[in-house]
Design a protein around this motif. Structure first.
Motif, PDB file in Angstrom:
ATOM      1  N   HIS A 125       0.823  -1.216   0.000  1.00 42.20           N
ATOM      2  CA  HIS A 125       0.000   0.000   0.000  1.00 42.20           C
ATOM      3  C   HIS A 125       0.856   1.264   0.000  1.00 42.20           C
ATOM      4  O   HIS A 125       0.311   2.372  -0.035  1.00 42.20           O
ATOM      5  N   ALA A 126       2.172   1.121   0.058  1.00 37.84           N
ATOM      6  CA  ALA A 126       3.067   2.278   0.063  1.00 37.84           C
ATOM      7  C   ALA A 126       3.340   2.741  -1.363  1.00 37.84           C
ATOM      8  O   ALA A 126       3.556   1.931  -2.267  1.00 37.84           O
ATOM      9  N   VAL A 127       3.353   4.065  -1.545  1.00 38.02           N
ATOM     10  CA  VAL A 127       3.711   4.676  -2.831  1.00 38.02           C
ATOM     11  C   VAL A 127       4.761   5.745  -2.552  1.00 38.02           C
ATOM     12  O   VAL A 127       4.597   6.564  -1.641  1.00 38.02           O
ATOM     13  N   GLY A 128       5.831   5.730  -3.320  1.00 36.48           N
ATOM     14  CA  GLY A 128       6.877   6.739  -3.180  1.00 36.48           C
ATOM     15  C   GLY A 128       6.947   7.599  -4.427  1.00 36.48           C
ATOM     16  O   GLY A 128       6.995   7.082  -5.542  1.00 36.48           O
ATOM     17  N   VAL A 129       6.934   8.925  -4.241  1.00 40.43           N
ATOM     18  CA  VAL A 129       7.013   9.877  -5.356  1.00 40.43           C
ATOM     19  C   VAL A 129       8.212  10.785  -5.116  1.00 40.43           C
ATOM     20  O   VAL A 129       8.292  11.455  -4.077  1.00 40.43           O
ATOM     21  N   ILE A 130       9.138  10.810  -6.063  1.00 42.38           N
ATOM     22  CA  ILE A 130      10.332  11.643  -5.944  1.00 42.38           C
ATOM     23  C   ILE A 130      10.224  12.794  -6.941  1.00 42.38           C
ATOM     24  O   ILE A 130      10.261  12.583  -8.157  1.00 42.38           O
ATOM     25  N   LEU A 131      10.099  14.007  -6.411  1.00 42.58           N
ATOM     26  CA  LEU A 131      10.004  15.206  -7.246  1.00 42.58           C
ATOM     27  C   LEU A 131      11.333  15.962  -7.234  1.00 42.58           C
ATOM     28  O   LEU A 131      12.325  15.482  -6.716  1.00 42.58           O
ATOM     29  N   SER A 132      11.313  17.150  -7.807  1.00 40.63           N
ATOM     30  CA  SER A 132      12.507  17.980  -7.960  1.00 40.63           C
ATOM     31  C   SER A 132      13.287  18.124  -6.651  1.00 40.63           C
ATOM     32  O   SER A 132      12.712  18.342  -5.587  1.00 40.63           O
ATOM     33  N   GLY A 133      14.598  18.020  -6.742  1.00 41.91           N
ATOM     34  CA  GLY A 133      15.456  18.187  -5.571  1.00 41.91           C
ATOM     35  C   GLY A 133      16.910  18.020  -5.941  1.00 41.91           C
ATOM     36  O   GLY A 133      17.237  17.477  -6.998  1.00 41.91           O
ATOM     37  N   GLY A 134      17.799  18.508  -5.062  1.00 42.80           N
ATOM     38  CA  GLY A 134      19.189  18.670  -5.441  1.00 42.80           C
ATOM     39  C   GLY A 134      20.182  17.640  -4.947  1.00 42.80           C
ATOM     40  O   GLY A 134      21.366  17.893  -4.999  1.00 42.80           O
ATOM     41  N   ASP A 135      19.723  16.485  -4.429  1.00 45.47           N
ATOM     42  CA  ASP A 135      20.717  15.469  -4.042  1.00 45.47           C
ATOM     43  C   ASP A 135      20.118  14.086  -4.271  1.00 45.47           C
ATOM     44  O   ASP A 135      19.203  13.947  -5.071  1.00 45.47           O
ATOM     45  N   GLY A 136      20.621  13.075  -3.589  1.00 45.13           N
ATOM     46  CA  GLY A 136      20.133  11.714  -3.823  1.00 45.13           C
ATOM     47  C   GLY A 136      19.112  11.243  -2.812  1.00 45.13           C
ATOM     48  O   GLY A 136      18.813  10.050  -2.758  1.00 45.13           O
ATOM     49  N   ASP A 137      18.584  12.155  -1.976  1.00 43.07           N
ATOM     50  CA  ASP A 137      17.596  11.741  -0.979  1.00 43.07           C
ATOM     51  C   ASP A 137      16.370  11.161  -1.695  1.00 43.07           C
ATOM     52  O   ASP A 137      15.914  11.697  -2.694  1.00 43.07           O
ATOM     53  N   GLY A 138      15.832  10.081  -1.157  1.00 42.82           N
ATOM     54  CA  GLY A 138      14.666   9.431  -1.734  1.00 42.82           C
ATOM     55  C   GLY A 138      14.999   8.142  -2.458  1.00 42.82           C
ATOM     56  O   GLY A 138      14.135   7.271  -2.602  1.00 42.82           O
ATOM     57  N   THR A 139      16.251   7.998  -2.901  1.00 47.60           N
ATOM     58  CA  THR A 139      16.615   6.798  -3.664  1.00 47.60           C
ATOM     59  C   THR A 139      16.520   5.544  -2.806  1.00 47.60           C
ATOM     60  O   THR A 139      15.927   4.532  -3.216  1.00 47.60           O
ATOM     61  N   LEU A 140      17.077   5.578  -1.595  1.00 51.84           N
ATOM     62  CA  LEU A 140      17.007   4.404  -0.711  1.00 51.84           C
ATOM     63  C   LEU A 140      15.578   4.138  -0.266  1.00 51.84           C
ATOM     64  O   LEU A 140      15.161   2.988  -0.126  1.00 51.84           O
ATOM     65  N   GLY A 141      14.820   5.209  -0.060  1.00 53.44           N
ATOM     66  CA  GLY A 141      13.420   5.036   0.319  1.00 53.44           C
ATOM     67  C   GLY A 141      12.607   4.390  -0.786  1.00 53.44           C
ATOM     68  O   GLY A 141      11.767   3.515  -0.536  1.00 53.44           O
ATOM     69  N   ALA A 142      12.865   4.799  -2.029  1.00 51.28           N
ATOM     70  CA  ALA A 142      12.169   4.197  -3.166  1.00 51.28           C
ATOM     71  C   ALA A 142      12.517   2.712  -3.272  1.00 51.28           C
ATOM     72  O   ALA A 142      11.660   1.867  -3.548  1.00 51.28           O
ATOM     73  N   LYS A 143      13.775   2.394  -3.028  1.00 48.19           N
ATOM     74  CA  LYS A 143      14.214   0.997  -3.063  1.00 48.19           C
ATOM     75  C   LYS A 143      13.452   0.172  -2.015  1.00 48.19           C
ATOM     76  O   LYS A 143      12.985  -0.934  -2.291  1.00 48.19           O
ATOM     77  N   ALA A 144      13.312   0.727  -0.813  1.00 52.78           N
ATOM     78  CA  ALA A 144      12.593   0.020   0.255  1.00 52.78           C
ATOM     79  C   ALA A 144      11.138  -0.238  -0.140  1.00 52.78           C
ATOM     80  O   ALA A 144      10.597  -1.327   0.093  1.00 52.78           O
ATOM     81  N   ILE A 145      10.490   0.756  -0.740  1.00 53.54           N
ATOM     82  CA  ILE A 145       9.093   0.607  -1.163  1.00 53.54           C
ATOM     83  C   ILE A 145       8.982  -0.452  -2.260  1.00 53.54           C
ATOM     84  O   ILE A 145       8.115  -1.329  -2.212  1.00 53.54           O
ATOM     85  N   LYS A 146       9.873  -0.381  -3.229  1.00 55.05           N
ATOM     86  CA  LYS A 146       9.852  -1.333  -4.348  1.00 55.05           C
ATOM     87  C   LYS A 146      10.042  -2.762  -3.839  1.00 55.05           C
ATOM     88  O   LYS A 146       9.360  -3.696  -4.286  1.00 55.05           O
ATOM     89  N   GLU A 147      10.951  -2.941  -2.890  1.00 50.93           N
ATOM     90  CA  GLU A 147      11.239  -4.279  -2.378  1.00 50.93           C
ATOM     91  C   GLU A 147      10.065  -4.880  -1.603  1.00 50.93           C
ATOM     92  O   GLU A 147       9.978  -6.093  -1.443  1.00 50.93           O
ATOM     93  N   ARG A 148       9.146  -4.032  -1.117  1.00 47.88           N
ATOM     94  CA  ARG A 148       7.989  -4.537  -0.364  1.00 47.88           C
ATOM     95  C   ARG A 148       6.713  -4.533  -1.205  1.00 47.88           C
ATOM     96  O   ARG A 148       5.611  -4.651  -0.663  1.00 47.88           O
ATOM     97  N   GLY A 149       6.884  -4.373  -2.515  1.00 45.26           N
ATOM     98  CA  GLY A 149       5.731  -4.503  -3.400  1.00 45.26           C
ATOM     99  C   GLY A 149       4.944  -3.237  -3.632  1.00 45.26           C
ATOM    100  O   GLY A 149       3.861  -3.272  -4.230  1.00 45.26           O
TER     101      GLY A 149
END
Length: 198
Positions: A125-149
């Protein structure tokens, strides 16, 4: 009619944005239907010394209630929650959790922290949305969401941005993004995905 417990029964969308994120959020929220049957939690890089008016800004782009997140606040569909300044935001059992940053060990990845907690709490039920920003924050979080379906989206270039492509580009380069779209097209795709889950 009995009140249905919402916790865990609908998508919770974590939205990470940083520099240049306001135009991206405008496109994102204007592209959503009035009642998308999802909850939205906005996590940004805020200067801890400045009061954020982000809730007021976002409320111009959506008819959904826009609330500043408070500790223990339950997430409900068709609501938007904004991380307060000088806070680390997580989620447990569908309720937002707030703690103050440790000054001695300042966390620099608030988006990863929230999306990681969202993945653990909500699974598919988790959805991660990464919008405009100036570093790599969000990449590990997106990976965690993807790994849990769960579902992951990142902003790609169109006429309105992203102004700072580093953050979404980092996520896309990781191979963990399901949909790479302009911000104003994300809402329609999210709604379609949610309809398919009902």
């Amino acid at each position: 009619m009995t009140k249905v417990s919402y916790l865990g029964k609908f998508p919770i969308v974590g939205i990470g944005a940083s520099a240049g994120g306001i135009p991206a959020m405008e496109g994102f929220f204007r592209g959503l239907p009035a009642r998308p049957h999802m909850a939205f939690v906005i996590v940004t890089h805020l200067n801890p010394a400045r009061q954020s008016l982000l809730d007021e800004v976002v409320s111009r782009y959506t008819e959904m209630p826009v609330l500043v997140a408070a500790d223990g606040m339950p997430t409900e569909p068709d609501h938007v929650y904004v991380m307060p300044a000088n806070a680390i935001l997580t989620i447990k059992e569908g309720r937002l959790q707030i703690r103050r940053p440790d000054a001695a060990n300042r966390e620099r990845k608030p988006i990863d922290i929230f999306l990681g907690a969202l993945a653990e709490d909500q699974d598919e039920h988790a959805v991660g949305v990464i919008l405009s920003g100036g570093d790599g924050d969000g990449t590990l979080g997106a990976k965690a969401i993807k790994e849990r379906g769960g579902l992951t989206l990142a902003q790609v270039s169109d006429g309105s941005g992203p102004r700072n492509p580093d953050m979404p580009q980092s996520a896309i380069s990781s191979g963990m993004i399901d949909l790479a779209l302009p911000a104003d097209r994300m809402g329609e795709r999210l709604s379609r995905s949610a309809d398919q889950c009902h």
